[in-house]
Design a protein around this motif. Structure first.
Motif, PDB file in Angstrom:
ATOM      1  N   ASN A 514      16.512  30.412  15.701  1.00 51.34           N
ATOM      2  CA  ASN A 514      16.263  30.121  14.343  1.00 51.34           C
ATOM      3  C   ASN A 514      15.699  31.164  13.548  1.00 51.34           C
ATOM      4  N   TYR A 518      17.245  32.206   9.912  1.00 52.08           N
ATOM      5  CA  TYR A 518      16.558  32.119   8.577  1.00 52.08           C
ATOM      6  C   TYR A 518      15.726  33.680   8.243  1.00 52.08           C
ATOM      7  N   GLY A 546      10.905  31.559   5.246  1.00 52.05           N
ATOM      8  CA  GLY A 546       9.677  30.744   5.356  1.00 52.05           C
ATOM      9  C   GLY A 546       9.913  29.207   4.885  1.00 52.05           C
ATOM     10  N   TYR A 560      16.656  16.726  10.872  1.00 54.76           N
ATOM     11  CA  TYR A 560      16.315  16.879   9.722  1.00 54.76           C
ATOM     12  C   TYR A 560      16.505  18.115   9.350  1.00 54.76           C
ATOM     13  N   PHE A 603       6.361  30.314  14.503  1.00 54.36           N
ATOM     14  CA  PHE A 603       6.521  28.996  15.501  1.00 54.36           C
ATOM     15  C   PHE A 603       5.687  29.350  16.782  1.00 54.36           C
TER      16      PHE A 603
HETATM   17  P1  ADP Z   1      18.689  23.657  12.514  1.00 56.22           P
HETATM   18  O1  ADP Z   1      18.273  25.023  12.445  1.00 56.22           O
HETATM   19  O2  ADP Z   1      19.901  23.713  13.323  1.00 56.22           O
HETATM   20  O3  ADP Z   1      18.901  23.317  11.041  1.00 56.22           O
HETATM   21  P2  ADP Z   1      16.151  23.022  13.591  1.00 56.22           P
HETATM   22  O4  ADP Z   1      15.609  21.734  14.235  1.00 56.22           O
HETATM   23  O5  ADP Z   1      16.102  24.118  14.639  1.00 56.22           O
HETATM   24  O6  ADP Z   1      17.806  22.605  13.123  1.00 56.22           O
HETATM   25  O7  ADP Z   1      15.281  23.422  12.259  1.00 56.22           O
HETATM   26  C1  ADP Z   1      15.010  22.469  11.389  1.00 56.22           C
HETATM   27  C2  ADP Z   1      15.079  22.858  10.123  1.00 56.22           C
HETATM   28  O8  ADP Z   1      13.819  23.743  10.233  1.00 56.22           O
HETATM   29  C3  ADP Z   1      16.026  23.873   9.660  1.00 56.22           C
HETATM   30  O9  ADP Z   1      16.840  23.548   9.175  1.00 56.22           O
HETATM   31  C4  ADP Z   1      15.140  25.035   8.734  1.00 56.22           C
HETATM   32  O10 ADP Z   1      15.167  24.600   7.483  1.00 56.22           O
HETATM   33  C5  ADP Z   1      13.710  25.002   9.363  1.00 56.22           C
HETATM   34  N1  ADP Z   1      13.598  26.111  10.094  1.00 56.22           N
HETATM   35  C6  ADP Z   1      13.714  26.161  11.555  1.00 56.22           C
HETATM   36  N2  ADP Z   1      12.878  27.363  11.945  1.00 56.22           N
HETATM   37  C7  ADP Z   1      12.723  28.301  10.805  1.00 56.22           C
HETATM   38  C8  ADP Z   1      12.490  29.383  10.478  1.00 56.22           C
HETATM   39  N3  ADP Z   1      12.171  30.455  11.513  1.00 56.22           N
HETATM   40  N4  ADP Z   1      12.394  29.991   9.382  1.00 56.22           N
HETATM   41  C9  ADP Z   1      12.651  29.104   8.216  1.00 56.22           C
HETATM   42  N5  ADP Z   1      12.925  27.643   8.349  1.00 56.22           N
HETATM   43  C10 ADP Z   1      13.148  27.379   9.785  1.00 56.22           C
END
Ligand code: ADP
Length: 612
Positions: A514, A518, A546, A560, A603
């Motif tokens: 992730n 991101y 973020g 989600y 996280f």
């Molecule tokens: P995915 O990454 O496959 O969409 P996740 O369950 O890993 O699904 O994450 C859910 C959502 O959380 C992501 O769609 C993203 O919007 C947000 N997210 C997760 N990790 C980050 C991060 N490090 N920075 C920004 N947004 C994040």
């Protein structure tokens, strides 16, 4: 949605219509009941009033019987009775018309000897020989046969002395006249004492005597004639005794009303007593007038009762209404109108309130149920949408590494002269892509197991620094290829914990993936393992896009994905964080996020370590 609305609203509308109808009927019933109740009360009141009046009539007539000589009836026995009169030759005679005092006075005055003496004195007075006249009056008084004659002569003496200018003597005589009993009246029914009173008003001591006299007249037994009442009222007014003054005014009004009735009598009241008891209303204040067959040779007796007093005696809350308004009290009271106050609140309106409250409660409950149903349906629809999106996302994610693997292996097969170093690089890529593929498939499979409640964790003593370093190694190649720098900070003093090594590795790799996805333009990622009290913390930090605060709670939900990541076409299936949260929880810990848009995210997985 339309179906839902129909399912909820149609029964509700039917229910509301039914309830409104019911309320309407209840109202009608209540109105009818109120009318009946009113009629019942009026009938009852009419009967009560009639029995009270008839009773009064009987008792009053019983008192009249011994006087059957047709003389004027005595004072009424009840305050409510305005007067008792008798009818002779179709004419109503009022009590004061036949005052025995007046008759006596007339008889005594006209007695030959007395009348002759008086004429003699009057002749002296006319000749202004007042001294002589006074002396004669004194003689008349001495010779008088009857106290009434004496009294009258004394009044004349007092007046004579006054004319003679013998003030003190005149006053003395007036004082004696003032003390005379009230039954000594003249031919107008005026007590002689009333004629003396105005001459004594100047004397404070005498004022008390005058007051006593008129008070006696007001409270005494006997009908004062209208002329006597006017005089008495003037005296009360001069003495400023308003209570007596108003009492006389009231009596004067009574006399006037009685005289008006006397004039109207033939027109108003049938002289022949009716078979049914009949009480005609007359005048203002209203009197109820009835004619009774008379004892003792008179045509009939007439009784007038004050309607207000009679109603008060019944303790009734009814008041008299103007003519033509209000309600009737039955046939016995042909022209009497009364106003019955509206009934106090009827118990039926309580039922109405209950019905309306029940309706309101049903409405609220129905709307609440409809809202809950709508919310559930909306959630299901959202979930279905997320699922379908998930399928397309997963297919897309699977395709990318597969395409890379196929492309690199085909290139290597075609290019037989490829040097060893390029071969190694290609093979590394193929390995890394197949690892990514493996992780993706693992995520999907694990999620399926979690959904079914069949995910099993195999726990064994694990050194966390090894797991963290392993994850850094696994992600190392893709990181390098994309130009990332990984800042690794590992505390090595942590004791081993009981955990599922592969699951923890999967969780950390999900967070690292992730962070890469991101990171936006930033190329730094932090991975840290440290101890904090009784917990081990594994934190993955990026300086990327973020997450808005309102999304923090939802990003751990299955499928989600924050709207920002969707709109920027960052691939993903919305499962990574769901798995991280599940794994952390299964190990007795949790996962927390600290992030704001544009400022990157951290996280942190918290895992409890047993005390050493
Ligand atoms: P995915 O990454 O496959 O969409 P996740 O369950 O890993 O699904 O994450 C859910 C959502 O959380 C992501 O769609 C993203 O919007 C947000 N997210 C997760 N990790 C980050 C991060 N490090 N920075 C920004 N947004 C994040």
């Amino acid at each position: 949605m339309l179906l839902l609305l129909t399912a909820v609203l149609v029964p509700y509308i039917v229910l509301a219509a039914l309830s409104l109808r019911l309320i309407g009927q209840e109202r009608q019933l209540e109105a009818r009941r109120a009318v009946e109740e009113r009629e019942r009360r009026l009938t009852l009141l009419g009967q009560q009033l009639l029995s009270l009046l008839e009773n009064l009539k009987l008792r009053q007539l019983a008192r009249l019987v011994p006087r059957g000589d047709g003389s004027a009836p005595g004072l009424p026995m009840d305050r409510a009775i305005a007067f008792v009169g008798l009818v002779r030759e179709g004419r109503l005679r009022l009590p004061w018309d036949d005052d025995p005092g007046v008759r006596l006075f007339r008889r005594l005055i006209n007695e030959a000897r007395f009348a002759g003496q008086l004429r003699q004195v009057e002749a002296e007075e006319r000749a202004a020989r007042y001294e002589k006249a006074s002396a004669l009056y004194n003689r008349v008084i001495e010779a008088a046969r009857h106290p009434a004659q004496q009294a009258y002569a004394r009044l004349l003496l007092a007046q004579g002395l006054e004319k003679a200018g013998r003030k003190p003597e005149s006053r003395r005589q007036y004082e004696r006249v003032l003390e005379l009993p009230l039954e000594h009246v003249d031919e107008y029914g005026v007590p002689l004492a009333f004629y003396a009173a105005p001459h004594l008003l100047g004397d404070d001591l005498r004022r008390q005597g005058i007051l006593r006299t008129i008070r006696m007249a007001a409270e005494g037994e006997g009908w004062l004639s209208p002329a006597a009442l006017y005089l008495a009222r003037d005296l009360a007014r001069t003495l400023k005794v308003s209570e007596l003054e108003s009492r006389f005014t009231e009596q004067i009004r009574d006399r006037e009303q009685a005289e008006a009735l006397q004039a109207d009598f033939a027109r108003l009241v049938p002289v022949r007593p009716a078979r049914e008891p009949l009480w005609s209303a007359y005048g203002q204040p209203v009197w109820l007038v009835s004619v009774a067959a008379g004892p003792g040779g008179v045509d009939a007796w007439v009784l007038a009762v004050r309607a207000n007093e009679a109603l008060r005696a019944l303790d009734s809350i009814v008041r008299l209404a103007g003519h033509g308004e209000g309600d009737s009290l039955g046939e016995s009271f042909p022209d009497l109108s009364v106003a019955l106050p509206a009934t106090v609140e009827h118990p039926a309106s309580y039922r109405q309130t209950l019905l309306i409250s029940a309706l309101a409660l049903t409405l609220t409950l129905t709307l609440l149920a409809a809202y809950l149903l709508w919310r559930d349906v909306r959630r299901d629809v959202e979930l279905a949408e997320m699922r379908s999106e998930f399928v397309s996302s997963v297919s897309h994610e699977l395709k990318t590494p597969l395409t890379t693997v196929r492309m690199f292996t085909e290139t290597m097969r075609l290019d037989e002269e490829m040097d060893r170093q390029t071969q190694c690089e290609y093979l590394d890529t193929v390995l890394s892509e197949s690892e990514r593929l493996g992780r993706l498939v693992d995520n999907v499979l694990d999620f399926a197991k979690i959904e079914q409640g069949a995910r099993i964790y195999h726990r064994q003593p694990v050194r966390l620094e090894e797991v963290v370093e392993e994850s850094a190694r696994v992600i190392g190649y893709p990181l390098k290829q994309s130009g990332f720098t990984l800042d690794l900070a590992v505390e090595r003093t942590l004791p081993p914990i009981e955990a599922d090594r592969d699951a923890l590795l999967q969780a950390i790799l999900n967070l690292l993936t992730n962070a890469m996805k991101y990171s936006g333009k930033s190329r730094r990622i932090g991975l840290e393992l440290r101890r904090e009290g009784a917990n081990a913390l594994i934190a993955v930090t990026d300086c990327g896009v973020g997450i808005a605060p309102e999304e923090h709670a939802r990003i751990f939900d299955r499928f989600y994905r924050a709207p920002a990541s969707q709109s920027q076409y960052i691939p993903g299936a919305g499962l990574g964080l769901t798995l991280v949260a599940h794994i952390a929880k299964a190990h007795g810990g949790d996962v927390a996020v600290r992030s704001s848009p544009g400022a990157g995210s951290t996280f942190t997985i918290r895992l409890p370590i047993r005390a050493e």
